[in-house]
Design a protein around this motif. Structure first.
Motif, mmCIF file in Angstrom:
data_model
loop_
_atom_site.group_PDB
_atom_site.id
_atom_site.type_symbol
_atom_site.label_atom_id
_atom_site.label_comp_id
_atom_site.label_asym_id
_atom_site.label_seq_id
_atom_site.Cartn_x
_atom_site.Cartn_y
_atom_site.Cartn_z
ATOM 1 N N ARG A 57 0.750 -1.221 -0.016
ATOM 2 C CA ARG A 57 -0.026 -0.099 -0.020
ATOM 3 C C ARG A 57 0.919 1.218 0.069
ATOM 4 O O ARG A 57 1.956 1.197 0.588
ATOM 5 C CB ARG A 57 -0.868 -0.018 1.347
ATOM 6 N N LYS A 58 0.571 2.366 -0.662
ATOM 7 C CA LYS A 58 1.056 3.550 -0.690
ATOM 8 C C LYS A 58 0.682 4.518 0.276
ATOM 9 O O LYS A 58 -0.543 4.831 0.349
ATOM 10 C CB LYS A 58 1.001 4.257 -2.084
ATOM 11 N N LYS A 59 1.417 4.928 1.223
ATOM 12 C CA LYS A 59 0.949 5.673 2.490
ATOM 13 C C LYS A 59 1.867 6.849 2.244
ATOM 14 O O LYS A 59 2.979 7.007 2.312
ATOM 15 C CB LYS A 59 1.536 4.838 3.649
ATOM 16 N N ASN A 60 0.903 8.094 2.293
ATOM 17 C CA ASN A 60 1.702 9.479 2.404
ATOM 18 C C ASN A 60 2.010 9.840 3.549
ATOM 19 O O ASN A 60 1.365 9.419 4.825
ATOM 20 C CB ASN A 60 0.587 10.406 2.000
ATOM 21 N N PRO A 61 3.299 10.347 3.948
ATOM 22 C CA PRO A 61 3.757 10.635 5.088
ATOM 23 C C PRO A 61 2.846 11.581 5.861
ATOM 24 O O PRO A 61 2.434 12.418 5.213
ATOM 25 C CB PRO A 61 5.383 11.260 4.984
ATOM 26 N N GLU A 62 2.893 11.413 7.128
ATOM 27 C CA GLU A 62 1.911 12.402 7.877
ATOM 28 C C GLU A 62 2.242 13.985 7.734
ATOM 29 O O GLU A 62 1.171 14.913 7.590
ATOM 30 C CB GLU A 62 1.973 12.229 9.365
ATOM 31 N N ARG A 63 3.227 14.285 7.417
ATOM 32 C CA ARG A 63 3.832 15.721 7.081
ATOM 33 C C ARG A 63 3.195 16.088 5.935
ATOM 34 O O ARG A 63 3.088 17.417 5.540
ATOM 35 C CB ARG A 63 5.214 15.820 7.245
#
Length: 268
Positions: free
Chosen positions: A188-194
Motif C-alpha cells: 500500500r502507498k502511504k503518504n507521510p503525515e507531514r
C-alpha cells in the motif's frame, strides 16, 4: 511505503569517505538482530513462531529500506552511513536480517531435525524441508513488515543483483531480491503525515501512479536514482538549511525527483 527508487551507478569511489562508518552502523544493527533471534529458541527446544514474527524488528525504526545483493553488502553499508551522515536518515539494511536466517535455521535443525538412526550425525530430509519453510516464511513476513514501516525503498542495482539479458528484460538470481521487488509492487502507498499537513495548507494533491504488476523482478515502478542525483540531493538539502529552512531530507529528495510539488516545508 511512499516511494521506491532504483539506484544505479553506486560504487566504492563515490562512498569511500563512509566505508568505516558504514561497517560500524551495520554491526550495530546486526548485533541487535542476533540477540533477538536467540530469544525465540526456548528452553524446551521449541520455537515461539508467533513471537518471532511479531517482534522480529522490535527496536528498528528506519526511514529507508535498502534492498541489495549479498555481494554488495559493504557498498550498501557505506551508502547507509552516507544517508545518516548527510541527511540524518536511518536506513535498514535487509541483510541484517536474512543474513541470520541460516543461523536461526541451524539452531532449529540441531534441536528438531537430526536423524536418530545414526546418533544425530545427519539431518532428516523431510524435517529439514519443514523447518526451512517455517523460517523462510517468518523471514519473508518480517521483511514485508519492515518494508511497509519504512517511508521509502532504495534498490541498490548492480550487476551482482540484476543481470540484463537484453535492453528490456531484467533477471535476478536472488530469491530475496525477487521477493522484495515483488512485494514493493503491491505494498500500500502511504503518504507521510507531514505531507497530509502540507496538503491541508497548500491544497497539495499527490500524483497517483499506476503500477504494472509483472514478474521477473521488473524495476519500472522504481524511480531512477544516480550518484549525480545523490550529489544534487546533498547540495539542495544543505542549501535550504543555509537559508534558514528546516526541511525533511526525504522531502528534498522527493522534490529533486519531482515526486511532490509543494514548496520547502518546516520540519517539526
Amino acid at each position: 511505503m511512499f516511494a521506491g527508487f532504483n539506484l544505479q551507478g553506486l560504487d566504492d569511489k563515490f562512498l569511500s569517505h563512509y566505508k568505516g562508518a558504514g561497517e560500524a552502523a551495520f554491526n550495530s544493527q546486526k548485533n541487535h538482530i542476533q540477540k533477538e533471534l536467540d530469544r525465540f529458541v526456548l528452553d524446551d527446544g521449541s520455537l515461539d513462531g508467533s513471537a518471532l514474527q511479531d517482534d522480529w524488528f522490535p527496536d528498528v525504526n528506519a526511514d529507508i529500506f535498502l534492498s541489495h545483493s549479498h555481494a554488495d553488502q559493504k557498498l550498501t553499508m557505506a551508502f547507509a552511513a552516507m544517508l545518516e551522515g548527510e541527511f540524518g536518515l536511518k536506513a535498514f539494511i535487509d541483510s541484517c536480517v536474512w543474513g541470520y536466517a541460516d543461523d536461526l535455521l541451524k539452531k532449529i535443525d540441531d534441536e528438531y531435525c537430526k536423524n536418530k538412526t545414526n546418533s544425530g550425525a545427519t539431518y532428516n530430509y523431510n524435517l529439514r524441508n519443514y523447518s526451512t519453510s517455517h523460517v523462510h516464511m517468518m523471514l519473508s513476513s518480517a521483511l514485508t513488515k519492515m518494508m511497509d514501516k519504512t517511508e521509502c525503498l532504495i534498490f541498490v542495482n548492480t550487476p551482482n543483483s540484476i543481470t540484463t539479458r537484453d535492453t528490456v528484460e531484467n533477471k535476478t538470481k536472488s530469491p530475496w531480491i525477487y521477493s522484495e521487488i515483488a512485494t514493493s509492487h503491491v505494498l500500500r502507498k502511504k503518504n507521510p503525515e507531514r505531507h497530509e499537513e502540507l496538503e491541508k495548507s497548500w491544497k497539495f494533491e499527490a500524483a497517483q501512479k499506476n503500477l504494472d504488476i509483472v514478474y521477473n523482478a521488473n524495476l519500472d515502478h522504481l524511480t531512477p536514482l544516480s550518484t549525480e542525483d545523490l550529489s544534487l540531493w546533498c547540495y539542495q538539502f544543505k542549501g535550504e538549511r543555509v537559508v534558514g529552512a528546516l526541511p525533511h531530507a526525504l522531502d528534498v529528495l522527493y522534490r529533486t525527483k519531482k515526486l511532490v510539488q509543494f514548496p520547502t516545508s518546516v520540519r517539526g
